[in-house]
Design a protein around this motif. Structure first.
Motif, PDB file in Angstrom:
ATOM      1  N   ASP A  13      21.804 -39.571  17.594  1.00 21.53           N
ATOM      2  CA  ASP A  13      21.424 -40.579  17.882  1.00 21.53           C
ATOM      3  C   ASP A  13      20.290 -40.607  18.859  1.00 21.53           C
ATOM      4  OD1 ASP A  13      21.857 -42.406  15.235  1.00 21.53           O
ATOM      5  OD2 ASP A  13      23.860 -42.155  15.888  1.00 21.53           O
ATOM      6  N   ARG A 117      18.245 -51.001   4.235  1.00 23.60           N
ATOM      7  CA  ARG A 117      18.815 -49.865   5.535  1.00 23.60           C
ATOM      8  C   ARG A 117      19.973 -49.884   4.334  1.00 23.60           C
ATOM      9  NH1 ARG A 117      17.630 -49.066  10.274  1.00 23.60           N
ATOM     10  NH2 ARG A 117      19.323 -47.565  10.595  1.00 23.60           N
ATOM     11  N   ARG A 138      19.222 -43.551  14.211  1.00 23.92           N
ATOM     12  CA  ARG A 138      19.839 -44.541  15.406  1.00 23.92           C
ATOM     13  C   ARG A 138      20.889 -45.625  14.897  1.00 23.92           C
ATOM     14  NH1 ARG A 138      15.059 -43.211  15.078  1.00 23.92           N
ATOM     15  NH2 ARG A 138      13.102 -44.047  16.538  1.00 23.92           N
ATOM     16  N   ASP A 139      21.184 -45.015  13.597  1.00 19.44           N
ATOM     17  CA  ASP A 139      22.739 -45.239  13.109  1.00 19.44           C
ATOM     18  C   ASP A 139      23.825 -44.576  12.889  1.00 19.44           C
ATOM     19  OD1 ASP A 139      21.703 -44.788  11.272  1.00 19.44           O
ATOM     20  OD2 ASP A 139      22.069 -46.997  10.190  1.00 19.44           O
ATOM     21  N   THR A 142      27.176 -44.833  14.154  1.00 21.11           N
ATOM     22  CA  THR A 142      27.696 -45.619  14.321  1.00 21.11           C
ATOM     23  C   THR A 142      27.547 -46.622  12.899  1.00 21.11           C
ATOM     24  OG1 THR A 142      25.844 -47.276  14.426  1.00 21.11           O
ATOM     25  CG2 THR A 142      26.691 -46.539  16.371  1.00 21.11           C
ATOM     26  N   VAL A 143      26.958 -45.913  12.185  1.00 22.30           N
ATOM     27  CA  VAL A 143      27.220 -46.999  10.674  1.00 22.30           C
ATOM     28  C   VAL A 143      27.271 -45.746   9.749  1.00 22.30           C
ATOM     29  CG1 VAL A 143      25.668 -48.353   9.063  1.00 22.30           C
ATOM     30  CG2 VAL A 143      25.872 -49.088  11.520  1.00 22.30           C
ATOM     31  N   SER A 198      22.308 -53.201  12.542  1.00 18.17           N
ATOM     32  CA  SER A 198      22.061 -51.811  12.745  1.00 18.17           C
ATOM     33  C   SER A 198      21.334 -51.431  13.686  1.00 18.17           C
ATOM     34  CB  SER A 198      22.115 -51.055  11.699  1.00 18.17           C
ATOM     35  OG  SER A 198      22.359 -51.098  10.505  1.00 18.17           O
ATOM     36  N   LEU A 200      20.041 -50.103  17.496  1.00 22.93           N
ATOM     37  CA  LEU A 200      19.897 -48.908  17.994  1.00 22.93           C
ATOM     38  C   LEU A 200      21.000 -48.947  19.292  1.00 22.93           C
ATOM     39  CD1 LEU A 200      19.918 -45.679  19.047  1.00 22.93           C
ATOM     40  CD2 LEU A 200      17.547 -46.710  20.655  1.00 22.93           C
TER      41      LEU A 200
END
Ligand code: DC
Length: 230
Positions: A13, A117, A138-139, A142-143, A198, A200
Motif C-alpha cells: 500500500d 469498494r 491503498r487498503d 488493512t482491509v 477505507s 489510506l
C-alpha cells in the motif's frame, strides 16, 4: 531458496505515484507470483462512469453508479507474451486508457463509494485465495488481506513522485504541466487519506519503504530481503 518458500500474500500500500505497481510487478515476476494492481480496477470503473455520463463535471452520480454496478465487469488477462497483465472492462482492453489524466482526476470520488469498494474488494479477495500474489493499492494490508504475511507501506516525497509521473507521461508524448501533475498527486493523497470508507493508512504491522532516493533495483532488493527473512 526463494522458490522453495511457501507461497504468501504480499500487500503493498502507499501514496499515489510512488512506484508501487512497478515494484509489485517485478517482485511478482521474480517469485513467479500473480500481480494485481487494484488501482487499475478503480480506474476501470471510473472510465465506465466517464463514458456513461455517471460523472459529469467532476461530480459522481452515486445513485446511478450503484444502479449500474451489475453492468460493470472488470477482469485481468495475461498478454500472449505471458509477461504483462492487462485490465479489461466489459470485454475491452482498457490498460492504456485508464492511465489518462482525465481518469486520474476523477478516480478518487469513485473509489470513495462504499458499494464500489465492496464489489472490488470481494473480487480481490477471490484472486488471492490461493496465495502466491502481490497486490498493490491503498487498503490491501488493512482491509483486503489484513492477515497478509508481508505488508509494505510505500511512500516518497510529493515532488519526487510528481517529477517521475511527469517524465513518464512526457516520454509517451502526452502534453501535461508539472504543476498540474503535482496538484493531482497532492489532491489524491488528501482524498485517499481523509475519505470515510477505507482511508489510506499504514497497517500497524506494515514496514515502511520510502523510495525517494532509491533506484528500482535497490527497492527490489529491499523487498526480496524481507521475503527471504520470513
Ligand atoms: O494506484 P492508482 O493511482 O492507480 O489508484 C487510483 C485511485 O484508486 C487512487 O486515487 C486511489 C484509489 N485506490 C483505492 O482507493 N484503493 C485501492 N486499493 C487502490 C486504489
Amino acid at each position: 531458496m526463494l522458490e522453495d518458500q511457501k507461497k504468501i500474500i504480499i500487500a503493498i500500500d502507499g501514496h499515489s505515484s510512488c512506484g508501487k505497481s512497478t515494484v509489485a510487478r517485478e517482485i511478482a515476476r521474480k517469485l513467479n507470483y500473480i500481480f494485481i494492481d487494484t488501482g487499475a480496477m478503480y480506474r476501470a470503473v471510473t472510465l465506465y462512469c466517464l463514458r456513461n455520463n455517471i460523472i459529469v463535471n467532476g461530480i459522481v452520480n452515486t445513485e446511478k453508479l450503484v444502479a449500474n454496478l451489475g453492468n460493470i465487469n472488470v477482469s485481468f488477462k495475461t498478454k500472449p507474451d505471458n509477461k504483462q497483465v492487462d485490465i479489461w472492462l466489459n470485454g475491452e482492453n482498457v490498460e492504456e486508457e485508464i492511465r489518462q489524466l482525465e481518469v486520474s482526476q476523477n478516480v478518487s470520488p469513485v473509489a470513495a463509494v462504499a458499494e464500489v469498494r465492496h464489489l472490488l474488494v470481494a473480487l480481490q479477495q477471490e484472486m488471492g485465495h490461493a496465495k502466491g500474489i502481490v497486490m498493490d493499492g491503498r487498503d490491501i494490508g488493512t482491509v483486503v488481506f489484513p492477515k497478509a504475511e508481508l505488508k509494505i507501506f510505500m511512500t516518497a516525497g510529493a515532488d519526487v513522485r510528481a517529477r517521475r509521473r511527469f517524465d513518464e507521461l512526457t516520454a509517451k508524448g502526452v502534453q501535461v504541466s508539472y504543476e498540474e501533475i503535482k496538484a493531482n498527486i497532492v489532491e489524491r493523497d488528501r482524498y485517499d487519506e481523509t475519505r470515510e470508507e477505507s482511508p489510506l493508512r499504514r497497517a500497524d504491522d506494515a514496514i515502511v519503504l520510502d523510495n525517494s532516493n532509491m533506484t528500482r533495483e535497490e527497492q527490489l532488493e529491499w523487498v526480496i530481503d524481507r521475503v527471504k527473512n520470513m
